[in-house]
Design a protein around this motif. Sequence first.
Motif, short mmCIF file in Angstrom:
data_model
loop_
_atom_site.label_atom_id
_atom_site.label_comp_id
_atom_site.label_asym_id
_atom_site.label_seq_id
_atom_site.Cartn_x
_atom_site.Cartn_y
_atom_site.Cartn_z
N LEU A 98 0.86 -1.18 0.00
CA LEU A 98 0.00 0.00 0.00
C LEU A 98 0.90 1.23 0.00
CD1 LEU A 98 -2.81 1.40 0.41
CD2 LEU A 98 -2.41 1.16 2.88
N ILE A 99 0.65 2.15 -0.95
CA ILE A 99 1.40 3.40 -1.02
C ILE A 99 0.40 4.55 -1.04
CG2 ILE A 99 3.06 4.79 -2.31
CD1 ILE A 99 4.21 2.23 -3.46
N LEU A 100 0.53 5.44 -0.08
CA LEU A 100 -0.39 6.56 0.08
C LEU A 100 0.36 7.87 -0.14
CD1 LEU A 100 -2.19 5.34 3.34
CD2 LEU A 100 -2.90 4.97 0.97
N LEU A 101 -0.05 8.63 -1.15
CA LEU A 101 0.56 9.92 -1.46
C LEU A 101 -0.42 11.02 -1.05
CD1 LEU A 101 1.83 9.16 -5.08
CD2 LEU A 101 3.10 8.89 -2.96
N SER A 102 -0.10 11.77 -0.01
CA SER A 102 -0.96 12.89 0.44
C SER A 102 -2.40 12.43 0.63
CB SER A 102 -0.91 14.03 -0.59
OG SER A 102 0.41 14.40 -0.88
N ALA A 103 -2.57 11.31 1.28
CA ALA A 103 -3.88 10.68 1.39
C ALA A 103 -4.80 11.40 2.36
CB ALA A 103 -3.72 9.23 1.83
N GLY A 104 -6.09 11.35 2.05
CA GLY A 104 -7.11 11.75 3.01
C GLY A 104 -7.46 10.56 3.89
N SER A 105 -8.21 10.84 4.96
CA SER A 105 -8.59 9.76 5.88
C SER A 105 -9.89 10.10 6.58
CB SER A 105 -7.50 9.55 6.94
OG SER A 105 -7.96 8.72 7.98
N PRO A 106 -10.82 9.14 6.67
CA PRO A 106 -12.07 9.38 7.40
C PRO A 106 -11.87 9.44 8.90
CG PRO A 106 -11.95 7.09 6.73
CD PRO A 106 -10.77 7.78 6.10
N PHE A 107 -10.66 9.10 9.37
CA PHE A 107 -10.40 9.07 10.81
C PHE A 107 -9.82 10.38 11.33
CE2 PHE A 107 -9.95 4.69 9.22
CZ PHE A 107 -10.95 4.09 9.95
N HIS A 108 -9.61 11.34 10.45
CA HIS A 108 -9.01 12.60 10.86
C HIS A 108 -10.00 13.73 10.58
CE1 HIS A 108 -6.08 15.81 11.33
NE2 HIS A 108 -5.24 14.93 11.82
N PRO A 109 -10.34 14.54 11.59
CA PRO A 109 -11.32 15.61 11.39
C PRO A 109 -10.79 16.68 10.44
CG PRO A 109 -10.27 15.82 13.53
CD PRO A 109 -9.82 14.51 12.98
N SER A 110 -11.71 17.34 9.76
CA SER A 110 -11.33 18.43 8.87
C SER A 110 -10.75 19.58 9.68
CB SER A 110 -12.56 18.90 8.08
OG SER A 110 -12.19 19.87 7.13
N THR A 111 -10.15 20.54 8.97
CA THR A 111 -9.56 21.72 9.60
C THR A 111 -10.22 22.98 9.03
OG1 THR A 111 -7.84 21.88 7.90
CG2 THR A 111 -7.35 20.54 9.86
N ASP A 112 -10.01 24.09 9.71
CA ASP A 112 -10.55 25.36 9.22
C ASP A 112 -10.00 25.69 7.83
OD1 ASP A 112 -11.95 25.65 11.57
OD2 ASP A 112 -10.52 27.05 12.48
N GLU A 113 -8.73 25.39 7.61
CA GLU A 113 -8.12 25.67 6.30
C GLU A 113 -8.78 24.86 5.19
OE1 GLU A 113 -3.59 25.82 4.45
OE2 GLU A 113 -4.09 24.29 5.94
N LEU A 114 -9.02 23.58 5.45
CA LEU A 114 -9.65 22.74 4.44
C LEU A 114 -11.11 23.13 4.24
CD1 LEU A 114 -9.34 20.36 2.51
CD2 LEU A 114 -9.85 18.81 4.42
N ASP A 115 -11.80 23.43 5.32
CA ASP A 115 -13.20 23.88 5.22
C ASP A 115 -13.30 25.17 4.41
OD1 ASP A 115 -14.04 21.72 6.69
OD2 ASP A 115 -14.20 22.83 8.58
N ALA A 116 -12.36 26.09 4.61
CA ALA A 116 -12.38 27.35 3.88
C ALA A 116 -12.19 27.12 2.38
CB ALA A 116 -11.30 28.28 4.42
N PHE A 117 -11.30 26.19 2.03
CA PHE A 117 -11.13 25.84 0.62
C PHE A 117 -12.43 25.29 0.04
CE2 PHE A 117 -10.72 22.38 -2.39
CZ PHE A 117 -10.14 23.05 -3.46
N ASP A 118 -13.06 24.34 0.77
CA ASP A 118 -14.30 23.73 0.28
C ASP A 118 -15.39 24.79 0.07
OD1 ASP A 118 -13.20 21.21 0.30
OD2 ASP A 118 -13.97 20.69 2.29
#
Length: 249
Positions: free
Chosen positions: A103-123
């Motif tokens: 398994l190789i993960l490049l800059s992977a997302g994860s359902p186990f990690h809560p979002s951040t203000d920075e990511l929410d602002a982008f969305d």
Amino acid sequence: MTLSHDTAGTGDAVVLLHSSVCDRRMWDPQWQDLIDAGYQVVRCDFRGHGESPVAQQPGNDAVDVRELLDQLGIEKAAVVGSSYGGRVALEFAARWPERLSALILLSAGSPFHPSTDELDAFDEQEESLVDADDLHGAVELNVRTWLGPDADEGTRDQVRAMQRHAYEVQLAAEEEFDPVEAEFELSSVSARTLIVTGEHDMKYFTDVARDLADQITGARLVRLPWGGHLPSLERPQEVSSLLVGFLRG
């Protein structure tokens, strides 16, 4: 649903899963390198990306990948996932560990990690631009956000084309279904695991990389001091060498 896909080469199978900003064309730089290294390489487009149509009913991307491998007669493969593709690869590895050799993960997302203000602002900014029918603005936002400083203008144009196409395919659909979420445990991941993160990426993704490396037994974490969110496009040859080196053990 059969995902649009390419396969070539002989040897042990390697499956490439793309970022949601891109489609399977993002792996053009690694495609021939992996074939030349002696692997059977498979790359596919998730629903609503590239040449795969938007889903007509609720579905799960990891299940789509498993069914594609079943159709191709591939019982076991190394799975490489970038960003959202990394999140799908992680789910695949946890739900069907017997199907993975690595398994190789490049800059992977994860359902186990809560979002951040920075990511929410982008969305929120992306959603506002799309709702205003400013697809050019939305595309440029993605290019600025997800490509690191080493990406050349040709690479930026490639990402522009892939992201624009994804918007057009998805917005043209009468109805688009969100992927069906499945529960799984990180403790189920048993494949040899390489986790790659870029120092120029959003903090959310660098935190995810660190947390996954802590929680997946034996995982190796590589930090790229030059890397943004899409390192396989930013310095393709370096990432090809990293992938082949890890796959060869």
